[in-house]
Design an enzyme around this catalytic site. Sequence first.
Site, PDB file in Angstrom:
ATOM      1  N   HIS A  91      -9.677  11.492  13.950  1.00  0.00           N
ATOM      2  CA  HIS A  91      -9.912  11.684  15.402  1.00  0.00           C
ATOM      3  C   HIS A  91      -8.813  11.065  16.275  1.00  0.00           C
ATOM      4  O   HIS A  91      -8.764  11.317  17.465  1.00  0.00           O
ATOM      5  CB  HIS A  91     -11.322  11.199  15.804  1.00  0.00           C
ATOM      6  N   GLY A 103       2.128   1.159   3.598  1.00  0.00           N
ATOM      7  CA  GLY A 103       2.799   2.425   3.849  1.00  0.00           C
ATOM      8  C   GLY A 103       2.444   2.987   5.208  1.00  0.00           C
ATOM      9  O   GLY A 103       1.613   2.415   5.928  1.00  0.00           O
ATOM     10  N   ASP A 104       3.088   4.091   5.538  1.00  0.00           N
ATOM     11  CA  ASP A 104       2.870   4.790   6.807  1.00  0.00           C
ATOM     12  C   ASP A 104       2.385   6.184   6.448  1.00  0.00           C
ATOM     13  O   ASP A 104       3.142   6.992   5.899  1.00  0.00           O
ATOM     14  CB  ASP A 104       4.197   4.850   7.569  1.00  0.00           C
ATOM     15  N   PHE A 105       1.145   6.467   6.720  1.00  0.00           N
ATOM     16  CA  PHE A 105       0.598   7.745   6.222  1.00  0.00           C
ATOM     17  C   PHE A 105       1.221   8.965   6.888  1.00  0.00           C
ATOM     18  O   PHE A 105       1.046  10.077   6.410  1.00  0.00           O
ATOM     19  CB  PHE A 105      -0.932   7.776   6.227  1.00  0.00           C
ATOM     20  N   ASP A 149      -2.456   0.698   4.556  1.00  0.00           N
ATOM     21  CA  ASP A 149      -2.185   0.609   6.002  1.00  0.00           C
ATOM     22  C   ASP A 149      -0.739   0.184   6.199  1.00  0.00           C
ATOM     23  O   ASP A 149      -0.008  -0.062   5.221  1.00  0.00           O
ATOM     24  CB  ASP A 149      -3.149  -0.376   6.679  1.00  0.00           C
TER      25      ASP A 149
END
Lengths: 367, 367
Positions: A274, A254-256, A228
């Site tokens: 979603h 991290g930043d996906f 996350d």
Amino acid sequence: MLTIDHTRAGARLADEGRTACSGGGAAALHTDAATPDRILEAGYAFWRSKLLFSAVELDVFTLLAEAPLDLDTLAARAGIHRRGARDFFDALVALGFLRRDGAGRYGNQPDSNRYLDRDKPAYIGGLLLHLNARHYRNWGLLTQALRTGMPQSGALATGSYPALYADSATQELFLRGMSAGSLLAARALAAKFPWQRYRTVIDIGTAEGCVPVEIARMHPHLAGGGFDLPAVEPAFLAYVHDHGLSDRLRFYAGDFLRDPLPHADVLVMGRILHNWDLPTRKLLLGKAHQALSPAGALIVYDPLVDDGRMTAHGLLSSLNMLLETAGGSEYTANECRQWMEDAGFTEISVQPLGDMHSALIGIKPCE
Amino acid sequence: MLTIDHTRAGARLADEGRTACSGGGAAALHTDAATPDRILEAGYAFWRSKLLFSAVELDVFTLLAEAPLDLDTLAARAGIHRRGARDFFDALVALGFLRRDGAGRYGNQPDSNRYLDRDKPAYIGGLLLHLNARHYRNWGLLTQALRTGMPQSGALATGSYPALYADSATQELFLRGMSAGSLLAARALAAKFPWQRYRTVIDIGTAEGCVPVEIARMHPHLAGGGFDLPAVEPAFLAYVHDHGLSDRLRFYAGDFLRDPLPHADVLVMGRILHNWDLPTRKLLLGKAHQALSPAGALIVYDPLVDDGRMTAHGLLSSLNMLLETAGGSEYTANECRQWMEDAGFTEISVQPLGDMHSALIGIKPCE
């Protein structure tokens, strides 16, 4: 139904009244083929939600977990004024959340005892508090969302994580709500998926880490953790520590949207796809395929829309994503299956999780 | 239930995955005696209310009263942005308020066509708009009301009529909500009560006069009108005029807490007693007895609590009176029967009105 059982005593006694004192004919009888019952039931349904939310806020079910209590004792312990107390507890009886014995004492029903006693492991009161604190307000703006196509959760839209995490109290409430909303799905996944054949699992967009915690506590051979944004790390570490799993679960920062995903045998993306539009969903599925071991599995779950678009909860959840996000929505299993196939997954299956979420499971071929 | 139908395809296909690429045992199977289904259903119930309120606000059912429309046409006419439109209309299908035909066109169901088309006489959308505009907010404060025993409707508490009527827009919204909430009960009363044996009827606390209008239009031999505070007179006169009944129905101005009630063969007190505390209820019943003709009838109706205190709607309505009033509550038929007997009424009977209200009818003896 909510209507009270009919008796014709009124008409009968009115006729007796006529005999006694006055004259006149019989009353016309009026019956409707189409009654308004279903309309009225839906119109008043929010009363039931709020009754339950207040009972959870006032911790009624925790107070009754040990033994039944009489009206005055229960009201005093819950901090409820006597004016509304009896109606409140009796309404909880009428809706099946409490029972009332012959002596007038109130006790929990099996489901409320299991899921709404704060001291039990299956407690899901956090989900109800989250619905109460966040969704009840947002849904007040549904008409505006429908007219504009824009989210109505303001600066705290899901996906606006920097804003959500800028204030620690806001972050905590949000993360707790996420955990409460994931708990039942996490337990179903822990129980239903063949974890024995895998060694590592990482949950993508993990928040506090509810999902890896539930899986790891049931399967001691597994290691892994949660991925996350860096701001979430302290909350994750605290939650994992509280559950005694710090030796097996670590935080992957991290930043996906920008970074690759960490490597594992199983990746979980629960209530992630979603939140985003279709290009982002495809980007994330591609990154998951890239990061998995050969023969590894991706588990995606969300409150799916049924393929026939006939089941209310998934469609209402999709409107919730309209309220919550700039580009999100729910989707059908068939749609997701296609996206997963396009990303290279095979043997895609659907697994209902028994709590209004369903999972799609795909395998990365060995080659 | 809201959960999606289960298939075991997921477990089966995961097993096939194992055969192909990896090793491991069978997944544990976990079943719960007490499921959280009922808790989740109540927790999410407010979504259904808001869906219906938005459909009424956007007048979807009026748009569809003539003929079914396809998605794009319906969305354009209702002013709904395309992002949420399909989910919105499909959710209305899933909840049974719309139907979707093979060509994907949306149409009304019989009940929504009858009760939610603004151009039909049985329209009750005003009640839903009233629930949306007033009650949805007030119920947000239920926990506070339970803790304090105090109403949460602020300066606009029911009973605070000077404040409610000080602003004309507030008054109009309130009076329209009252009419919409009375319409079904008024029609049931008009149909079920033996009006042929009486000549005059006056509705006490009449607001716009919905009740005498519904009764008088079905029974041309009746005359009478409505009694309420002087501020209500213009709204009453306009409503009665719109229904072409100005020759038979007049306005009686007064304050039922201070003034005697006007004389009639039948007096109606609908949704009045539940606004007040017990001494006020007894005062009003005594005044009604005083004002009636010999052999006259008093009709009292409210959303009664069932005598066993086991039916949700009456108990929830009573909590609504906690939110709305300083001393009001719902009450049981047995309680009201006793008060009416104490006031001198005889032959008291109970008549469910089929719309969540029940009437008590009492006769003033001829002597």
